[in-house]
Scaffold this motif. Structure first.
Motif, PDB file in Angstrom:
ATOM      1  N   ASN A 227      33.806  48.236  41.421  1.00  0.00           N
ATOM      2  CA  ASN A 227      32.358  48.081  41.548  1.00  0.00           C
ATOM      3  C   ASN A 227      31.775  47.197  40.441  1.00  0.00           C
ATOM      4  O   ASN A 227      30.557  47.062  40.324  1.00  0.00           O
ATOM      5  CB  ASN A 227      31.646  49.438  41.598  1.00  0.00           C
TER       6      ASN A 227
ATOM      7  N   SER B 154      32.067  41.022  42.010  1.00  0.00           N
ATOM      8  CA  SER B 154      31.412  40.648  43.262  1.00  0.00           C
ATOM      9  C   SER B 154      32.388  39.924  44.174  1.00  0.00           C
ATOM     10  O   SER B 154      33.277  39.210  43.710  1.00  0.00           O
ATOM     11  CB  SER B 154      30.210  39.739  42.982  1.00  0.00           C
TER      12      SER B 154
ATOM     13  N   LEU C 112      32.195  44.417  45.084  1.00  0.00           N
ATOM     14  CA  LEU C 112      30.970  44.614  45.856  1.00  0.00           C
ATOM     15  C   LEU C 112      30.673  43.391  46.715  1.00  0.00           C
ATOM     16  O   LEU C 112      30.834  42.251  46.260  1.00  0.00           O
ATOM     17  CB  LEU C 112      29.790  44.844  44.917  1.00  0.00           C
TER      18      LEU C 112
ATOM     19  N   THR D 250      27.750  42.398  47.749  1.00  0.00           N
ATOM     20  CA  THR D 250      26.559  41.717  47.254  1.00  0.00           C
ATOM     21  C   THR D 250      25.827  42.613  46.260  1.00  0.00           C
ATOM     22  O   THR D 250      25.924  43.845  46.324  1.00  0.00           O
ATOM     23  CB  THR D 250      25.608  41.343  48.413  1.00  0.00           C
ATOM     24  N   GLY D 251      25.119  42.008  45.314  1.00  0.00           N
ATOM     25  CA  GLY D 251      24.326  42.768  44.361  1.00  0.00           C
ATOM     26  C   GLY D 251      25.157  43.391  43.260  1.00  0.00           C
ATOM     27  O   GLY D 251      26.336  43.080  43.063  1.00  0.00           O
ATOM     28  N   ALA D 252      24.519  44.321  42.532  1.00  0.00           N
ATOM     29  CA  ALA D 252      25.158  45.008  41.416  1.00  0.00           C
ATOM     30  C   ALA D 252      25.275  46.488  41.733  1.00  0.00           C
ATOM     31  O   ALA D 252      24.503  47.031  42.532  1.00  0.00           O
ATOM     32  CB  ALA D 252      24.345  44.803  40.137  1.00  0.00           C
TER      33      ALA D 252
ATOM     34  N   ALA E 186      24.886  50.385  41.759  1.00  0.00           N
ATOM     35  CA  ALA E 186      23.710  51.216  41.536  1.00  0.00           C
ATOM     36  C   ALA E 186      24.129  52.648  41.247  1.00  0.00           C
ATOM     37  O   ALA E 186      25.228  53.084  41.593  1.00  0.00           O
ATOM     38  CB  ALA E 186      22.799  51.175  42.758  1.00  0.00           C
TER      39      ALA E 186
ATOM     40  N   THR F 121      24.776  56.309  44.387  1.00  0.00           N
ATOM     41  CA  THR F 121      24.743  55.572  45.650  1.00  0.00           C
ATOM     42  C   THR F 121      26.089  55.685  46.362  1.00  0.00           C
ATOM     43  O   THR F 121      27.144  55.593  45.731  1.00  0.00           O
ATOM     44  CB  THR F 121      24.424  54.085  45.390  1.00  0.00           C
TER      45      THR F 121
ATOM     46  N   TYR G 166      28.910  54.107  48.634  1.00  0.00           N
ATOM     47  CA  TYR G 166      29.432  52.797  49.018  1.00  0.00           C
ATOM     48  C   TYR G 166      30.512  52.967  50.072  1.00  0.00           C
ATOM     49  O   TYR G 166      31.458  53.737  49.880  1.00  0.00           O
ATOM     50  CB  TYR G 166      30.008  52.062  47.808  1.00  0.00           C
TER      51      TYR G 166
ATOM     52  N   SER H  85      30.433  48.150  50.115  1.00  0.00           N
ATOM     53  CA  SER H  85      29.130  47.757  50.648  1.00  0.00           C
ATOM     54  C   SER H  85      28.274  48.995  50.853  1.00  0.00           C
ATOM     55  O   SER H  85      28.793  50.074  51.146  1.00  0.00           O
ATOM     56  CB  SER H  85      29.290  47.021  51.981  1.00  0.00           C
TER      57      SER H  85
ATOM     58  N   THR I  47      28.761  42.280  53.953  1.00  0.00           N
ATOM     59  CA  THR I  47      28.706  40.828  53.793  1.00  0.00           C
ATOM     60  C   THR I  47      30.098  40.346  53.401  1.00  0.00           C
ATOM     61  O   THR I  47      30.569  40.614  52.293  1.00  0.00           O
ATOM     62  CB  THR I  47      27.678  40.437  52.718  1.00  0.00           C
TER      63      THR I  47
END
Length: 246
Positions: free
Chosen positions: A54, A57, A62, A64-66, A68, A71, A73, A92, A99
């Motif tokens: 995690n 990228s 992951l 997309t994004g950073a 969290a 959360t 996944y 994701s 993505t």
């Protein structure tokens, strides 16, 4: 003379192996195995274990994004139908539409992993085979029922411990309740059920003494489960859930 027509069976949306394990705060391992892709068109074959992090990228991390806190996944194996790129893992927040990085066009979800308040993956054990996998937490995750006393069936919010209620499944609840009289009961039923008696029932032996037990009950789409108690101070936590890898 009749013409013989060959029978062509539809592909079986199978999963063999590909079990998940947590290897560090940031990494989930995917064991070797094979599966059909999400469209049930092609096979994805993973010859050696994969690591998905995690902290990075794209492929192997992951989508997309950073990362969290707190959360869920979805964990995927992704592949290239041209076989130019080797299969890798991907994380994701989407269970159905990750993505995909450049060069990849196939995917299949093989489980879930949840982060804690510091964005580290929670300790878990994934057990099972084929498309049904039980996910067990090292520490049960509290629901919204922490001191419940409902004398009629009331909803339990499972969102903290279950990643999705988009398919029917089962949940294993760690239950603590204090009977006010011997043989008081705690009952759990699917959320949309009209059953007068719970699907899973625990009985308190001694008034005023906390009972601790695990109850397993089917969940319903979006509605989860309900509880009812003849007693007080009910606390319900998600110990495990059945993940159906459809």
């Amino acid at each position: 003379m009749s013409t013989q027509t060959p029978i062509v069976n539809a592909g079986l949306k199978y999963i063999n192996g590909l079990n998940l394990s947590r290897t560090s705060n940031a990494i989930v391992a995917i064991a070797a195995g094979a599966c059909r892709d999400s469209t049930n068109t092609n096979d994805i074959v993973v010859d050696t274990a994969l690591a998905v992090s995690n902290l990075i990228s794209g492929a192997g991390g992951l989508d997309t994004g950073a990362v969290a806190n707190s959360t869920f996944y979805a964990v995927f194996v992704i592949a290239d139908s041209t076989k130019y790129n080797d299969p890798v893992g991907l994380l994701s927040i989407s269970a159905t539409a990750p993505t995909l990085p450049f060069g990849y066009d196939m995917f299949r979800r093989v489980g879930w992993a949840k982060t804690d308040g510091s964005a580290n993956f929670l300790e878990f054990r994934q057990r099972g085979a084929s498309n049904d996998r039980w996910m067990w937490y090292d520490v049960a995750i509290a629901t919204d029922i922490t001191s419940g006393s409902s004398a009629t069936f009331a909803a339990v919010n499972l969102a903290s411990g279950l990643p999705s209620l988009t398919v029917t499944s089962e949940v294993n609840l760690l239950c603590l309740f204090t009977p006010t009289a011997a043989n008081d009961t705690l009952e759990i039923r699917p959320g949309s059920s009209s059953a007068a008696v719970g699907y899973a029932v625990a009985s308190g032996a001694v008034a005023g003494v906390v009972e601790t037990t695990n109850l397993v009950c089917p969940t319903d789409i979006t509605t989860g489960v309900d509880y009812i108690v003849t007693g007080s101070a009910v606390a319900l936590s998600v110990a495990a859930y059945l993940d159906q890898l459809v």
